[in-house]
Design an enzyme around this catalytic site. Sequence first.
Site, short mmCIF file in Angstrom:
data_model
loop_
_atom_site.label_atom_id
_atom_site.label_comp_id
_atom_site.label_asym_id
_atom_site.label_seq_id
_atom_site.Cartn_x
_atom_site.Cartn_y
_atom_site.Cartn_z
N ASP A 172 2.30 6.63 -2.00
CA ASP A 172 1.41 6.85 -3.16
C ASP A 172 0.60 8.13 -3.07
OD1 ASP A 172 1.08 3.37 -2.96
OD2 ASP A 172 2.01 4.46 -4.62
N HIS B 194 -0.59 2.10 6.02
CA HIS B 194 0.48 1.21 5.54
C HIS B 194 0.59 0.03 6.49
CE1 HIS B 194 4.46 -0.12 4.22
NE2 HIS B 194 4.22 0.60 3.14
C1 SDX Z 1 2.11 0.43 -0.97
O1 SDX Z 1 3.96 -3.07 1.93
C2 SDX Z 1 4.61 -2.13 1.33
O2 SDX Z 1 5.73 -1.80 1.64
C3 SDX Z 1 3.85 -1.46 0.19
C4 SDX Z 1 4.48 -0.22 -0.40
C5 SDX Z 1 5.76 -0.55 -1.15
O3 SDX Z 1 6.60 0.35 -1.28
O4 SDX Z 1 5.85 -1.67 -1.70
O5 SDX Z 1 4.79 0.72 0.63
C6 SDX Z 1 3.55 0.45 -1.41
O6 SDX Z 1 1.40 -0.48 -1.30
C7 SDX Z 1 1.62 1.54 -0.06
C8 SDX Z 1 0.12 1.34 0.37
C9 SDX Z 1 -0.77 1.84 -0.75
N1 SDX Z 1 -2.18 1.50 -0.49
C10 SDX Z 1 -3.08 2.45 -0.18
O7 SDX Z 1 -2.81 3.65 -0.03
C11 SDX Z 1 -4.51 1.93 -0.08
C12 SDX Z 1 -5.19 2.53 1.17
N2 SDX Z 1 -4.56 1.93 2.34
C13 SDX Z 1 -5.21 0.80 2.95
O8 SDX Z 1 -5.97 0.01 2.11
C14 SDX Z 1 -4.38 0.09 4.00
O9 SDX Z 1 -3.89 1.07 4.82
C15 SDX Z 1 -3.26 -0.84 3.57
C16 SDX Z 1 -3.74 -1.88 2.62
C17 SDX Z 1 -2.15 -0.07 2.95
C18 SDX Z 1 -2.73 -1.52 4.84
O10 SDX Z 1 -3.76 -2.28 5.33
P1 SDX Z 1 -3.58 -3.18 6.66
O11 SDX Z 1 -2.23 -3.06 7.25
O12 SDX Z 1 -4.08 -4.56 6.33
O13 SDX Z 1 -4.51 -2.45 7.66
P2 SDX Z 1 -6.05 -2.75 7.80
O14 SDX Z 1 -6.70 -2.81 6.44
O15 SDX Z 1 -6.21 -3.91 8.74
O16 SDX Z 1 -6.57 -1.39 8.51
C19 SDX Z 1 -6.45 -1.21 9.93
C20 SDX Z 1 -7.58 -0.23 10.27
C21 SDX Z 1 -8.95 -0.70 9.77
O17 SDX Z 1 -9.92 -0.09 10.58
P3 SDX Z 1 -10.55 -0.98 11.84
O18 SDX Z 1 -11.03 -2.29 11.21
O19 SDX Z 1 -9.38 -1.17 12.80
O20 SDX Z 1 -11.67 -0.12 12.37
O21 SDX Z 1 -7.32 1.02 9.59
C22 SDX Z 1 -8.38 1.26 8.65
C23 SDX Z 1 -9.06 -0.06 8.39
O22 SDX Z 1 -10.41 0.12 7.99
N3 SDX Z 1 -7.74 1.80 7.43
C24 SDX Z 1 -8.22 2.79 6.69
C25 SDX Z 1 -7.26 3.01 5.68
N4 SDX Z 1 -6.26 2.14 5.84
C26 SDX Z 1 -6.56 1.38 6.92
N5 SDX Z 1 -9.37 3.53 6.79
C27 SDX Z 1 -9.53 4.49 5.85
N6 SDX Z 1 -8.65 4.76 4.86
C28 SDX Z 1 -7.50 4.04 4.73
N7 SDX Z 1 -6.66 4.30 3.76
#
Ligand code: SDX
Length: 427
Positions: free
Chosen positions: A363, A306
């Site tokens: 989710d 998140h």
């Molecule tokens: C919602 O914002 C809100 O409040 C949203 C929400 C709401 O109520 O409105 O809470 C609802 O959208 C919840 C989130 C739902 N999405 C997912 O479950 C999709 C999977 N999650 C990711 O795509 C990710 O965690 C995000 C998009 C939710 C957040 O992404 P960020 O904050 O931009 O973090 P990032 O992509 O920069 O990741 C940081 C690190 C990275 O690794 P490094 O580059 O540091 O090595 O964490 C890793 C990412 O690759 N990472 C994951 C991951 N999420 C982040 N690796 C594997 N699986 C994941 N799910």
Amino acid sequence: MSKTAILEFDGNKYEFPVIVGSENEAAIDIDKLRALTGAITLDPGYKNSGSCKSEITFLDGEEGILRYRGYAIEDLAEKAGFLEVSYLVIFGELPTQEQLVQFENDIRKYTLVNEEMKNIIDGFPKTAHPMGVLSSLTSALTAFNPKVVNVENEKEMYEAVCKTMGKFLVIATWTYRKMMGFPLNYYDNTKGYVENFLHLMFELPTGPYKVNPVVVDALDKLFILHADHEQNCSTSTVRIVGSSHAGLFASISAGVSALWGPLHGGANQAVLEMLEAIQKDGGDAEKYLAKAKDKDDPFRLMGFGHRVYKNFDPRAKIIKKAADEVLNTLGVDDPILDIAKKLEASALVDDYFVSRKLYPNVDFYSGIIYRALGIPTEMFTVMFAIGRLPGWIAQWKEMRINKEPIGRPRQIYTGYPLRDFKPMNQR
Ligand code: SDX
């Protein structure tokens, strides 16, 4: 907390005021930054940038805290109903019994959707994704309700709130009825709001639909948990579209489109598809955790991570408990839930996830309940939209009443410098 922030730039010192919120969050007010320094800030994804001040929702990502208008999400999910919480989020106070009854009755004044809207939904193929249909139908509501809301007029704003709450629920369920090839139902003004969701979704002309109070209670709780979440992607979209003074339906239609994305609200559908893929592939959770950690593999553990929560999403905890309760009460034994729990247990002790503070989000478990309630996977994000509607309305209303300026970010240009036009024969 210091009252100002000092910036040293290009040999000069600049002082900017610091704004402190009611929960002691600090923001450096850079309203005069470009005028004073000629420079802007750059913050892709707005990870460090506040877009507004808001009194609606407070969340603390480090502590895993979520409150609507100061009330803890745990209390609201346990003790309140969805319309009650919608009233709180939109108007700022928990309603008295009289206000709640009045709100529900006022919504009933607008639950009849113009029959000509059926011509629009008829134009979609059955295979159209419900979120695309919902975004289109929401925007189309403007055609049948063209009156521009005077947000300064409390009565007009209240009517627009009731009209949106009433009509959006009906058209949201129409997306399911269209997908199934069922006739479109009408809201039944003798039933409650959440009960009507089930009636609108599942009542068939061939016989009465029996509402299960356990299902109503579970949906009430799920919708409450989705009601608002400060400046998330779709809410920021609603605010920026509304900041041009586009109408409420147009702004919410844009919010529906933003929510559709698998990184945002579309994640609940992606989680179920992921769990089903793991189940089909023998239920090997470890294999998929390894894929999620592999930089060369685009696979992500959907429902994990998140932007703000770097601790457990408090909603995930409540939904996980509700999933157990609902499946037990309904006598549903879903192996998908066991796979989800296995994934969670392994991820919570895996350094890749722990070091990146990746925890289950809202989710991760919600789809398991929707599935137990007989709601198809393609409808999961529509469920999220129904829950988030009061938050979108509240945030749009706050933005307009506060007379926020039109949203127009700056950029840093990195393209070609000035160059002469090249005639066709020289290209
Ligand atoms: C919602 O914002 C809100 O409040 C949203 C929400 C709401 O109520 O409105 O809470 C609802 O959208 C919840 C989130 C739902 N999405 C997912 O479950 C999709 C999977 N999650 C990711 O795509 C990710 O965690 C995000 C998009 C939710 C957040 O992404 P960020 O904050 O931009 O973090 P990032 O992509 O920069 O990741 C940081 C690190 C990275 O690794 P490094 O580059 O540091 O090595 O964490 C890793 C990412 O690759 N990472 C994951 C991951 N999420 C982040 N690796 C594997 N699986 C994941 N799910």
